[in-house]
Scaffold this motif. Structure first.
Motif, mmCIF file in Angstrom:
data_model
loop_
_atom_site.group_PDB
_atom_site.id
_atom_site.type_symbol
_atom_site.label_atom_id
_atom_site.label_comp_id
_atom_site.label_asym_id
_atom_site.label_seq_id
_atom_site.Cartn_x
_atom_site.Cartn_y
_atom_site.Cartn_z
ATOM 1 N N THR A 1 0.938 -0.969 0.238
ATOM 2 C CA THR A 1 -0.170 0.049 0.009
ATOM 3 C C THR A 1 0.725 1.601 0.226
ATOM 4 O O THR A 1 0.120 2.327 -0.131
ATOM 5 C CB THR A 1 -0.629 0.147 1.136
ATOM 6 O OG1 THR A 1 -0.143 -0.211 2.389
ATOM 7 C CG2 THR A 1 -2.084 -1.025 0.996
ATOM 8 N N PRO B 1 -4.637 4.232 -4.059
ATOM 9 C CA PRO B 1 -5.485 2.522 -4.396
ATOM 10 C C PRO B 1 -6.223 1.880 -5.125
ATOM 11 O O PRO B 1 -6.716 1.141 -5.363
ATOM 12 C CB PRO B 1 -6.654 3.474 -3.003
ATOM 13 C CG PRO B 1 -6.703 4.486 -2.800
ATOM 14 C CD PRO B 1 -5.233 5.056 -2.880
ATOM 15 N N ARG C 1 -6.029 -2.133 -6.075
ATOM 16 C CA ARG C 1 -6.864 -2.622 -6.040
ATOM 17 C C ARG C 1 -6.819 -3.250 -7.399
ATOM 18 O O ARG C 1 -6.727 -4.250 -8.075
ATOM 19 C CB ARG C 1 -7.937 -1.952 -6.776
ATOM 20 C CG ARG C 1 -9.372 -2.582 -6.946
ATOM 21 C CD ARG C 1 -10.648 -1.642 -7.198
ATOM 22 N NE ARG C 1 -11.083 -0.803 -6.609
ATOM 23 C CZ ARG C 1 -11.952 -0.934 -5.254
ATOM 24 N NH1 ARG C 1 -12.314 -2.389 -5.247
ATOM 25 N NH2 ARG C 1 -12.032 0.044 -4.099
ATOM 26 N N ASP C 2 -6.078 -2.800 -8.355
ATOM 27 C CA ASP C 2 -5.276 -3.474 -10.074
ATOM 28 C C ASP C 2 -4.277 -4.929 -9.567
ATOM 29 O O ASP C 2 -5.030 -5.094 -9.860
ATOM 30 C CB ASP C 2 -4.614 -2.218 -10.807
ATOM 31 C CG ASP C 2 -4.508 -2.241 -12.602
ATOM 32 O OD1 ASP C 2 -5.740 -3.208 -12.828
ATOM 33 O OD2 ASP C 2 -3.894 -2.436 -12.864
ATOM 34 N N VAL D 1 -4.630 -6.945 -6.954
ATOM 35 C CA VAL D 1 -5.062 -7.448 -6.199
ATOM 36 C C VAL D 1 -6.279 -8.594 -7.381
ATOM 37 O O VAL D 1 -6.301 -9.415 -7.696
ATOM 38 C CB VAL D 1 -6.170 -6.703 -5.344
ATOM 39 C CG1 VAL D 1 -7.363 -8.087 -4.858
ATOM 40 C CG2 VAL D 1 -6.132 -6.754 -4.845
ATOM 41 N N THR D 2 -6.717 -7.504 -8.192
ATOM 42 C CA THR D 2 -7.318 -8.001 -8.824
ATOM 43 C C THR D 2 -6.147 -9.211 -10.072
ATOM 44 O O THR D 2 -7.410 -10.147 -10.891
ATOM 45 C CB THR D 2 -7.681 -6.942 -10.275
ATOM 46 O OG1 THR D 2 -8.972 -5.782 -9.513
ATOM 47 C CG2 THR D 2 -8.586 -7.176 -11.530
ATOM 48 N N ASP E 1 -11.168 0.659 1.874
ATOM 49 C CA ASP E 1 -12.582 -0.105 -0.163
ATOM 50 C C ASP E 1 -11.639 -1.273 -0.255
ATOM 51 O O ASP E 1 -12.609 -2.333 -0.350
ATOM 52 C CB ASP E 1 -12.583 0.676 -0.227
ATOM 53 C CG ASP E 1 -14.134 1.994 0.606
ATOM 54 O OD1 ASP E 1 -14.923 1.563 1.485
ATOM 55 O OD2 ASP E 1 -13.867 3.075 -0.062
ATOM 56 N N VAL E 2 -10.447 -0.459 -0.704
ATOM 57 C CA VAL E 2 -9.848 -1.703 -1.352
ATOM 58 C C VAL E 2 -9.178 -3.182 -0.856
ATOM 59 O O VAL E 2 -9.825 -4.208 -1.248
ATOM 60 C CB VAL E 2 -8.144 -1.341 -1.529
ATOM 61 C CG1 VAL E 2 -7.470 -2.606 -2.921
ATOM 62 C CG2 VAL E 2 -8.260 -0.205 -2.388
ATOM 63 N N ASP F 1 -12.857 -5.367 -0.259
ATOM 64 C CA ASP F 1 -13.359 -5.935 -1.763
ATOM 65 C C ASP F 1 -12.465 -7.227 -1.963
ATOM 66 O O ASP F 1 -13.379 -8.087 -2.295
ATOM 67 C CB ASP F 1 -13.680 -4.520 -2.490
ATOM 68 C CG ASP F 1 -14.170 -4.729 -4.020
ATOM 69 O OD1 ASP F 1 -14.585 -5.505 -4.412
ATOM 70 O OD2 ASP F 1 -12.929 -5.469 -5.104
ATOM 71 N N ALA F 2 -10.934 -6.672 -1.549
ATOM 72 C CA ALA F 2 -10.561 -8.039 -1.784
ATOM 73 C C ALA F 2 -10.831 -9.225 -0.699
ATOM 74 O O ALA F 2 -11.097 -10.171 -1.104
ATOM 75 C CB ALA F 2 -8.593 -7.529 -0.911
#
Length: 283
Positions: free
Chosen positions: A36, A55, A59-60, A62-63, A89-90, A93-94
């Motif tokens: 992070t 963030p 998130r990218d 993680v995706t 939020d990331v 969502d993960a």
């Protein structure tokens, strides 16, 4: 075992993923670190270089891991210090995406806010965000005694009040609470304790207090306890192994006279914990 660890990273010293990943690997855990921040050193020095990672970029990453099909056999998600509001939020969502792929996966949150000596050292919005949104989504939390008090609106100090506070935290959502840096007024002088509370009971362990400021030791503690608990579903065993390894890491660091954790020098204590401290059931 496979753990997705979403935390900070530093080049010099050991905090966040730079503290958690190696001990986990040394006990046989496959770790997928998602950073992070990418700082030169932890912020306790008062000066550092390097970026906060947006963030959207976290998130990218993680995706991308999800696209490799890795979530189906991910056993746990681990998170620690949250430098900004957007990262929550990331992380949430993960957690949702991992649990959709593997409903047996557990989310372990170290709700980093501060400590009794320093007070809060995160942005004012972070403790509220952790209390209201992140902790309720967690299966395991690893607050220190100060952080437990904030989460529950209590002032835990005795064993009884700390147990009550842990129960209040469990009522928020997590089933397992590991309370670190427990300092009861009636404890043995020169000691410090950790307390694990689960639906099955509560266990306390006492170690000598070592007079050093060890940035990152909480990150190691959260990582090892999470791995051992996920592996065994036995809080007493996870507490015994974690306490042994972390104490010997701190002792090695203290004896070295250095400021940063002697994470590599202490590696045999992760792989082969001495189990030198009694864990006693207190409920």
């Amino acid at each position: 075992m496979k753990i997705l660890s979403i935390q900070s990273s530093v080049a010099y010293g050991h905090v966040g993923n730079s503290a958690a990943v190696f001990p986990l690997q040394r006990i046989g855990v496959e770790v997928m670190p998602v950073h992070t921040v990418n700082f030169s050193n932890h912020t306790g020095y008062g000066a550092w270089r390097g970026p906060l990672i947006d963030p959207a970029d976290v998130r990218d990453v993680v995706t991308g891991i999800e696209e490799r099909g890795a979530f189906a056999d991910t056993d746990a998600i681990l998170s620690g210090y949250q430098g900004g509001e957007g990262i929550a939020d990331v992380i949430l969502d993960a957690v949702a995406r991992v649990k959709a792929a593997n409903p047996a996966a557990l989310y372990a949150c170290d709700p980093v806010m501060g400590n009794a000596k320093s007070g809060c050292f995160v942005a004012p919005a972070i403790p509220v965000l952790l209390r209201d949104r992140v902790v309720p989504a967690a299966d395991i939390i690893t607050p220190n005694q100060f952080e437990l008090g904030f989460l529950t609106g209590t002032e835990p100090d005795t064993l009884a009040s700390t147990l009550e506070s842990a129960d209040l935290a469990r009522a928020m959502g997590p089933s397992v609470v590991l309370v670190t840096s427990v300092e009861r007024p009636d404890r043995e002088p020169g000691t410090i304790e950790m307390l694990a509370v689960t639906p099955e009971g509560a266990w306390l362990v006492t170690t000598p207090y070592l007079p050093l400021k060890a940035n990152g030791s909480g990150d190691v503690t959260a990582a090892l306890f999470t791995a051992y608990y996920v592996r065994t579903r036995n809080a007493a065993e996870a507490l015994a192994r974690t306490t042994s390894s972390v104490f010997d890491l701190l002792r090695t660091t203290h004896e070295s006279g250095r400021r940063e954790l002697e994470l590599v020098a202490a590696q045999e204590f992760y792989a082969h914990p001495q189990l030198q401290f009694e864990v006693r059931q207190v409920r």
